[in-house]
Design a protein around this motif. Sequence first.
Motif, PDB file in Angstrom:
ATOM      1  N   PRO A 162       0.811  -1.229   0.000  1.00 55.19           N
ATOM      2  CA  PRO A 162       0.000   0.000   0.000  1.00 55.19           C
ATOM      3  C   PRO A 162       0.840   1.274   0.000  1.00 55.19           C
ATOM      4  O   PRO A 162       0.454   2.272  -0.595  1.00 55.19           O
ATOM      5  CB  PRO A 162      -0.819  -0.116   1.283  1.00 55.19           C
ATOM      6  N   ALA A 163       2.003   1.229   0.645  1.00 55.63           N
ATOM      7  CA  ALA A 163       2.862   2.412   0.670  1.00 55.63           C
ATOM      8  C   ALA A 163       3.359   2.758  -0.730  1.00 55.63           C
ATOM      9  O   ALA A 163       3.412   3.926  -1.113  1.00 55.63           O
ATOM     10  CB  ALA A 163       4.042   2.187   1.598  1.00 55.63           C
ATOM     11  N   VAL A 164       3.712   1.731  -1.506  1.00 55.98           N
ATOM     12  CA  VAL A 164       4.172   1.970  -2.876  1.00 55.98           C
ATOM     13  C   VAL A 164       3.013   2.473  -3.732  1.00 55.98           C
ATOM     14  O   VAL A 164       3.177   3.392  -4.543  1.00 55.98           O
ATOM     15  CB  VAL A 164       4.787   0.687  -3.474  1.00 55.98           C
ATOM     16  N   GLN A 165       1.839   1.913  -3.542  1.00 59.06           N
ATOM     17  CA  GLN A 165       0.672   2.361  -4.309  1.00 59.06           C
ATOM     18  C   GLN A 165       0.336   3.805  -3.965  1.00 59.06           C
ATOM     19  O   GLN A 165       0.005   4.602  -4.844  1.00 59.06           O
ATOM     20  CB  GLN A 165      -0.512   1.443  -4.037  1.00 59.06           C
ATOM     21  N   ALA A 166       0.432   4.173  -2.685  1.00 59.96           N
ATOM     22  CA  ALA A 166       0.156   5.547  -2.279  1.00 59.96           C
ATOM     23  C   ALA A 166       1.201   6.496  -2.846  1.00 59.96           C
ATOM     24  O   ALA A 166       0.875   7.598  -3.307  1.00 59.96           O
ATOM     25  CB  ALA A 166       0.118   5.640  -0.758  1.00 59.96           C
ATOM     26  N   ALA A 167       2.468   6.077  -2.831  1.00 58.57           N
ATOM     27  CA  ALA A 167       3.527   6.925  -3.387  1.00 58.57           C
ATOM     28  C   ALA A 167       3.344   7.097  -4.891  1.00 58.57           C
ATOM     29  O   ALA A 167       3.557   8.182  -5.427  1.00 58.57           O
ATOM     30  CB  ALA A 167       4.890   6.318  -3.087  1.00 58.57           C
ATOM     31  N   THR A 168       2.931   6.049  -5.560  1.00 62.40           N
ATOM     32  CA  THR A 168       2.693   6.138  -7.005  1.00 62.40           C
ATOM     33  C   THR A 168       1.541   7.080  -7.299  1.00 62.40           C
ATOM     34  O   THR A 168       1.623   7.911  -8.205  1.00 62.40           O
ATOM     35  CB  THR A 168       2.385   4.745  -7.582  1.00 62.40           C
ATOM     36  N   ALA A 169       0.474   6.960  -6.528  1.00 63.72           N
ATOM     37  CA  ALA A 169      -0.687   7.826  -6.743  1.00 63.72           C
ATOM     38  C   ALA A 169      -0.349   9.283  -6.448  1.00 63.72           C
ATOM     39  O   ALA A 169      -0.748  10.189  -7.196  1.00 63.72           O
ATOM     40  CB  ALA A 169      -1.849   7.369  -5.873  1.00 63.72           C
ATOM     41  N   ALA A 170       0.410   9.512  -5.384  1.00 62.50           N
ATOM     42  CA  ALA A 170       0.777  10.887  -5.040  1.00 62.50           C
ATOM     43  C   ALA A 170       1.696  11.488  -6.094  1.00 62.50           C
ATOM     44  O   ALA A 170       1.556  12.652  -6.478  1.00 62.50           O
ATOM     45  CB  ALA A 170       1.458  10.918  -3.677  1.00 62.50           C
ATOM     46  N   ALA A 171       2.625  10.695  -6.585  1.00 62.51           N
ATOM     47  CA  ALA A 171       3.541  11.193  -7.600  1.00 62.51           C
ATOM     48  C   ALA A 171       2.828  11.387  -8.935  1.00 62.51           C
ATOM     49  O   ALA A 171       3.157  12.302  -9.687  1.00 62.51           O
ATOM     50  CB  ALA A 171       4.717  10.239  -7.751  1.00 62.51           C
ATOM     51  N   ALA A 172       1.863  10.549  -9.224  1.00 63.49           N
ATOM     52  CA  ALA A 172       1.130  10.663 -10.487  1.00 63.49           C
ATOM     53  C   ALA A 172       0.258  11.908 -10.501  1.00 63.49           C
ATOM     54  O   ALA A 172      -0.025  12.465 -11.569  1.00 63.49           O
ATOM     55  CB  ALA A 172       0.293   9.416 -10.717  1.00 63.49           C
ATOM     56  N   SER A 173      -0.180  12.358  -9.344  1.00 62.00           N
ATOM     57  CA  SER A 173      -1.035  13.538  -9.297  1.00 62.00           C
ATOM     58  C   SER A 173      -0.238  14.826  -9.517  1.00 62.00           C
ATOM     59  O   SER A 173      -0.809  15.867  -9.787  1.00 62.00           O
ATOM     60  CB  SER A 173      -1.779  13.605  -7.967  1.00 62.00           C
ATOM     61  N   SER A 174       1.095  14.740  -9.392  1.00 59.40           N
ATOM     62  CA  SER A 174       1.913  15.926  -9.638  1.00 59.40           C
ATOM     63  C   SER A 174       2.061  16.145 -11.141  1.00 59.40           C
ATOM     64  O   SER A 174       1.559  15.388 -11.958  1.00 59.40           O
ATOM     65  CB  SER A 174       3.276  15.771  -8.978  1.00 59.40           C
ATOM     66  N   SER A 175       2.776  17.185 -11.513  1.00 57.72           N
ATOM     67  CA  SER A 175       2.886  17.537 -12.921  1.00 57.72           C
ATOM     68  C   SER A 175       4.008  16.791 -13.642  1.00 57.72           C
ATOM     69  O   SER A 175       4.289  17.074 -14.798  1.00 57.72           O
ATOM     70  CB  SER A 175       3.112  19.044 -13.049  1.00 57.72           C
ATOM     71  N   ALA A 176       4.690  15.838 -12.987  1.00 56.36           N
ATOM     72  CA  ALA A 176       5.788  15.110 -13.617  1.00 56.36           C
ATOM     73  C   ALA A 176       5.257  14.100 -14.624  1.00 56.36           C
ATOM     74  O   ALA A 176       4.149  13.572 -14.467  1.00 56.36           O
ATOM     75  CB  ALA A 176       6.597  14.392 -12.546  1.00 56.36           C
ATOM     76  N   PRO A 177       6.013  13.824 -15.681  1.00 54.08           N
ATOM     77  CA  PRO A 177       5.599  12.812 -16.658  1.00 54.08           C
ATOM     78  C   PRO A 177       5.491  11.434 -16.010  1.00 54.08           C
ATOM     79  O   PRO A 177       6.164  11.145 -15.024  1.00 54.08           O
ATOM     80  CB  PRO A 177       6.717  12.827 -17.698  1.00 54.08           C
ATOM     81  N   ALA A 178       4.651  10.580 -16.579  1.00 54.11           N
ATOM     82  CA  ALA A 178       4.384   9.263 -15.995  1.00 54.11           C
ATOM     83  C   ALA A 178       5.641   8.406 -15.919  1.00 54.11           C
ATOM     84  O   ALA A 178       5.848   7.690 -14.943  1.00 54.11           O
ATOM     85  CB  ALA A 178       3.311   8.547 -16.797  1.00 54.11           C
ATOM     86  N   GLY A 179       6.500   8.460 -16.919  1.00 60.09           N
ATOM     87  CA  GLY A 179       7.725   7.657 -16.906  1.00 60.09           C
ATOM     88  C   GLY A 179       8.659   8.071 -15.791  1.00 60.09           C
ATOM     89  O   GLY A 179       9.278   7.240 -15.136  1.00 60.09           O
ATOM     90  N   ALA A 180       8.758   9.364 -15.560  1.00 61.89           N
ATOM     91  CA  ALA A 180       9.622   9.858 -14.491  1.00 61.89           C
ATOM     92  C   ALA A 180       9.065   9.485 -13.128  1.00 61.89           C
ATOM     93  O   ALA A 180       9.818   9.181 -12.206  1.00 61.89           O
ATOM     94  CB  ALA A 180       9.791  11.369 -14.593  1.00 61.89           C
TER      95      ALA A 180
END
Length: 72
Positions: A7-25
């Motif tokens: 769950p921690a990795v999923q939460a980190a992925t979701a939080a990072a995906a909501s930012s303006s960074a490209p998906a690959g980064a």
Amino acid sequence: MNISSTPAVQAATAAAASSSAPAGAVQASVQLRVLKKALDVQENAAAALLESLPPPPPVPQGMLGTRLDVYA
């Protein structure tokens, strides 16, 4: 050890995906964090195993240098 679906990795992925960074980064950043976490866990486990080893037997004081210590 597989910590890629926690769950921690999923939460980190979701939080990072909501930012303006490209998906690959974002994915690369999360993978790097997971790798660092796994390496830290393995480092701690290895250190604990090394500390749990008994001390080596003392070297006999007699004929020092004339015997081969095969347990070294």
